[in-house]
Design a protein around this motif. Structure first.
Motif, PDB file in Angstrom:
ATOM      1  N   MET A 145      27.353  41.953   5.566  1.00  0.00           N
ATOM      2  CA  MET A 145      26.771  42.236   6.885  1.00  0.00           C
ATOM      3  C   MET A 145      26.585  40.932   7.655  1.00  0.00           C
ATOM      4  N   THR A 146      26.803  40.995   8.969  1.00  0.00           N
ATOM      5  CA  THR A 146      26.553  39.839   9.815  1.00  0.00           C
ATOM      6  C   THR A 146      25.085  39.449   9.711  1.00  0.00           C
ATOM      7  N   SER A 147      24.822  38.151   9.561  1.00  0.00           N
ATOM      8  CA  SER A 147      23.456  37.719   9.316  1.00  0.00           C
ATOM      9  C   SER A 147      22.699  37.352  10.581  1.00  0.00           C
ATOM     10  N   GLU A 148      23.373  36.738  11.565  1.00  0.00           N
ATOM     11  CA  GLU A 148      22.647  36.270  12.749  1.00  0.00           C
ATOM     12  C   GLU A 148      23.383  36.626  14.021  1.00  0.00           C
ATOM     13  N   ILE A 149      22.639  37.129  14.989  1.00  0.00           N
ATOM     14  CA  ILE A 149      23.180  37.496  16.298  1.00  0.00           C
ATOM     15  C   ILE A 149      22.450  36.674  17.352  1.00  0.00           C
ATOM     16  N   THR A 150      23.200  36.194  18.342  1.00  0.00           N
ATOM     17  CA  THR A 150      22.598  35.468  19.455  1.00  0.00           C
ATOM     18  C   THR A 150      22.577  36.350  20.689  1.00  0.00           C
ATOM     19  N   LEU A 151      21.386  36.645  21.195  1.00  0.00           N
ATOM     20  CA  LEU A 151      21.249  37.355  22.469  1.00  0.00           C
ATOM     21  C   LEU A 151      21.306  36.320  23.591  1.00  0.00           C
ATOM     22  N   PHE A 152      22.271  36.486  24.471  1.00  0.00           N
ATOM     23  CA  PHE A 152      22.483  35.579  25.592  1.00  0.00           C
ATOM     24  C   PHE A 152      21.982  36.318  26.832  1.00  0.00           C
ATOM     25  N   VAL A 153      20.850  35.870  27.386  1.00  0.00           N
ATOM     26  CA  VAL A 153      20.088  36.694  28.323  1.00  0.00           C
ATOM     27  C   VAL A 153      20.029  36.061  29.707  1.00  0.00           C
ATOM     28  N   ASN A 154      20.265  36.902  30.718  1.00  0.00           N
ATOM     29  CA  ASN A 154      19.961  36.533  32.103  1.00  0.00           C
ATOM     30  C   ASN A 154      18.675  37.246  32.491  1.00  0.00           C
ATOM     31  N   ARG A 163      28.107  28.317  24.628  1.00  0.00           N
ATOM     32  CA  ARG A 163      29.178  27.625  23.888  1.00  0.00           C
ATOM     33  C   ARG A 163      28.631  26.956  22.634  1.00  0.00           C
ATOM     34  N   ALA A 164      27.432  26.395  22.741  1.00  0.00           N
ATOM     35  CA  ALA A 164      26.827  25.744  21.574  1.00  0.00           C
ATOM     36  C   ALA A 164      26.532  26.759  20.471  1.00  0.00           C
ATOM     37  N   ALA A 165      26.056  27.948  20.853  1.00  0.00           N
ATOM     38  CA  ALA A 165      25.772  28.979  19.855  1.00  0.00           C
ATOM     39  C   ALA A 165      27.042  29.377  19.113  1.00  0.00           C
ATOM     40  N   VAL A 166      28.135  29.513  19.851  1.00  0.00           N
ATOM     41  CA  VAL A 166      29.415  29.856  19.219  1.00  0.00           C
ATOM     42  C   VAL A 166      29.883  28.720  18.315  1.00  0.00           C
ATOM     43  N   ALA A 167      29.776  27.491  18.807  1.00  0.00           N
ATOM     44  CA  ALA A 167      30.193  26.342  17.999  1.00  0.00           C
ATOM     45  C   ALA A 167      29.349  26.197  16.741  1.00  0.00           C
ATOM     46  N   ASP A 168      28.085  26.597  16.811  1.00  0.00           N
ATOM     47  CA  ASP A 168      27.188  26.499  15.657  1.00  0.00           C
ATOM     48  C   ASP A 168      27.415  27.614  14.637  1.00  0.00           C
ATOM     49  N   GLY A 169      28.286  28.567  14.973  1.00  0.00           N
ATOM     50  CA  GLY A 169      28.654  29.577  13.994  1.00  0.00           C
ATOM     51  C   GLY A 169      27.900  30.877  14.070  1.00  0.00           C
ATOM     52  N   THR A 170      27.303  31.194  15.236  1.00  0.00           N
ATOM     53  CA  THR A 170      26.657  32.503  15.345  1.00  0.00           C
ATOM     54  C   THR A 170      27.666  33.595  15.007  1.00  0.00           C
ATOM     55  N   ASP A 171      27.198  34.661  14.388  1.00  0.00           N
ATOM     56  CA  ASP A 171      28.106  35.711  13.943  1.00  0.00           C
ATOM     57  C   ASP A 171      28.468  36.692  15.050  1.00  0.00           C
ATOM     58  N   ALA A 172      27.720  36.672  16.151  1.00  0.00           N
ATOM     59  CA  ALA A 172      28.056  37.477  17.326  1.00  0.00           C
ATOM     60  C   ALA A 172      27.269  36.955  18.510  1.00  0.00           C
ATOM     61  N   LEU A 173      27.897  36.969  19.676  1.00  0.00           N
ATOM     62  CA  LEU A 173      27.218  36.639  20.929  1.00  0.00           C
ATOM     63  C   LEU A 173      27.076  37.934  21.714  1.00  0.00           C
ATOM     64  N   PRO A 190      32.756  37.561  17.749  1.00  0.00           N
ATOM     65  CA  PRO A 190      32.802  38.796  18.536  1.00  0.00           C
ATOM     66  C   PRO A 190      31.742  38.807  19.626  1.00  0.00           C
ATOM     67  N   LEU A 191      32.024  39.590  20.674  1.00  0.00           N
ATOM     68  CA  LEU A 191      31.135  39.698  21.826  1.00  0.00           C
ATOM     69  C   LEU A 191      30.582  41.107  21.928  1.00  0.00           C
ATOM     70  N   GLY A 192      29.267  41.208  22.092  1.00  0.00           N
ATOM     71  CA  GLY A 192      28.624  42.475  22.414  1.00  0.00           C
ATOM     72  C   GLY A 192      28.164  42.458  23.857  1.00  0.00           C
TER      73      GLY A 192
END
Length: 311
Positions: A1-10, A52-62, A84-86
């Protein structure tokens, strides 16, 4: 299972819906067993850098929580990567989410779609458009529609789709067709007069205006809609049909398909995902399978026109 997700919020999307939507979305994702962290930028440049930093750091989904403007920044962060992008569409227009058949202004439901895709390790490969160093997911607008965008961006009220409608009425006062130079793929340069030329990776812009109603997000090609020269009266007749996509059958409308589109015209700004790209000339290229999207399949329609051919 994916361990960490980054919520990118406006937080300002949809008059504050972005910030409010992040909470139920995060709750659904955490309840599904994922760790969630939130990224919020101080402005567009800072937000893009953080994504971009979150993706470079290896987040499992943005996961983009906002409207099409924020989504455009998210696409720039994940395009060409394995991240992957949600999409949690809670902005004013939400055209990218609409084109994909995703829940709109329903953050918990959208987060549920994302959680299921992550649990099942499934995704959908979708195309993106690119102009210079900018990626876009929906439509590149030039002509009457980009002038409407220029005017709409100068207006404080009303909000959402009604601002766009009012800007259209205001632009009609100065309406006249524009001389273009257009080249599709390696074909000849075409000199045409047009009311507008829209280069669609997806179907709609402006909060549901289906300007490129037959566009598909996984065929590797743009749908190009050319509205030829017409009178104000004709434009007013054709315009209401855009919301259902039935304008494409009008004699003043011509359609093409191509993987690269070069456009030049004096005095026009190009817009993509509702954001300004700069003055023409611009060249848009289609990039097949540029993003791994956490979303259900898109229903396909039969092919309608051949590449670089007229409609």
């Amino acid at each position: 299972m994916t361990s960490e997700i980054t919520l990118f919020v406006n937080p300002t999307a949809g008059r504050g819906r972005g910030a409010a939507a992040a909470r139920p979305a995060a709750r659904v994702l955490r309840d599904a067993g994922f760790r969630v962290r939130t990224v919020v930028g101080t402005d567009a440049e800072d937000a893009a850098a953080r994504a971009r930093a979150a993706v470079a750091d290896g987040t499992d989904a943005l996961v983009a929580v906002g409207g099409d403007g924020l989504l455009s920044l998210a696409l720039g962060a994940v395009a060409g990567t394995r991240t992957p992008l949600g999409v949690i569409a809670v902005g004013s227009g939400n055209d990218f989410g609409r084109s994909l058949g995703l829940p709109v202004r329903a953050p918990a439901e959208a987060a549920g779609v994302i959680a299921r895709a992550l649990r099942e390790d499934s995704h959908r490969a979708i195309d993106l458009g690119r102009v210079a160093d900018r990626w876009y997911g929906t439509v590149l607008a030039t002509g009457f529609d980009s002038r409407v965008n220029d005017r709409g961006n100068r207006m404080r009220l009303p909000l959402g789709r009604f601002r766009y409608d009012l800007a259209i009425l205001a632009e009609l006062a100065a309406f006249e067709p524009t001389p273009y130079r257009m080249r599709l793929d390696d074909g000849p340069v075409r000199e045409i007069d047009a009311t507008l030329i829209a280069v669609g990776n997806a179907t709609s812009y402006g909060g549901g205006m289906r300007i490129c109603a037959d566009a598909r997000l996984d065929d590797g090609l743009f749908d190009i809609t050319v509205v030829g020269p017409c009178s104000r009266a004709t434009l007013l007749k054709v315009f209401p049909r855009v919301y259902k996509g039935t304008h494409l059958s009008h004699p003043v409308v011509t359609r093409y398909r191509a993987g690269r589109v070069e456009l030049d015209a004096a005095g026009l700004t190009g817009y993509a995902d509702g954001e300004p790209l700069g003055p023409l000339p611009l060249t848009a290229t289609a990039h097949p399978a540029a993003v791994r999207l956490l979303a259900p399949p898109v229903k396909h329609q039969p092919p309608h026109i051949s590449p670089s051919g007229g409609g």
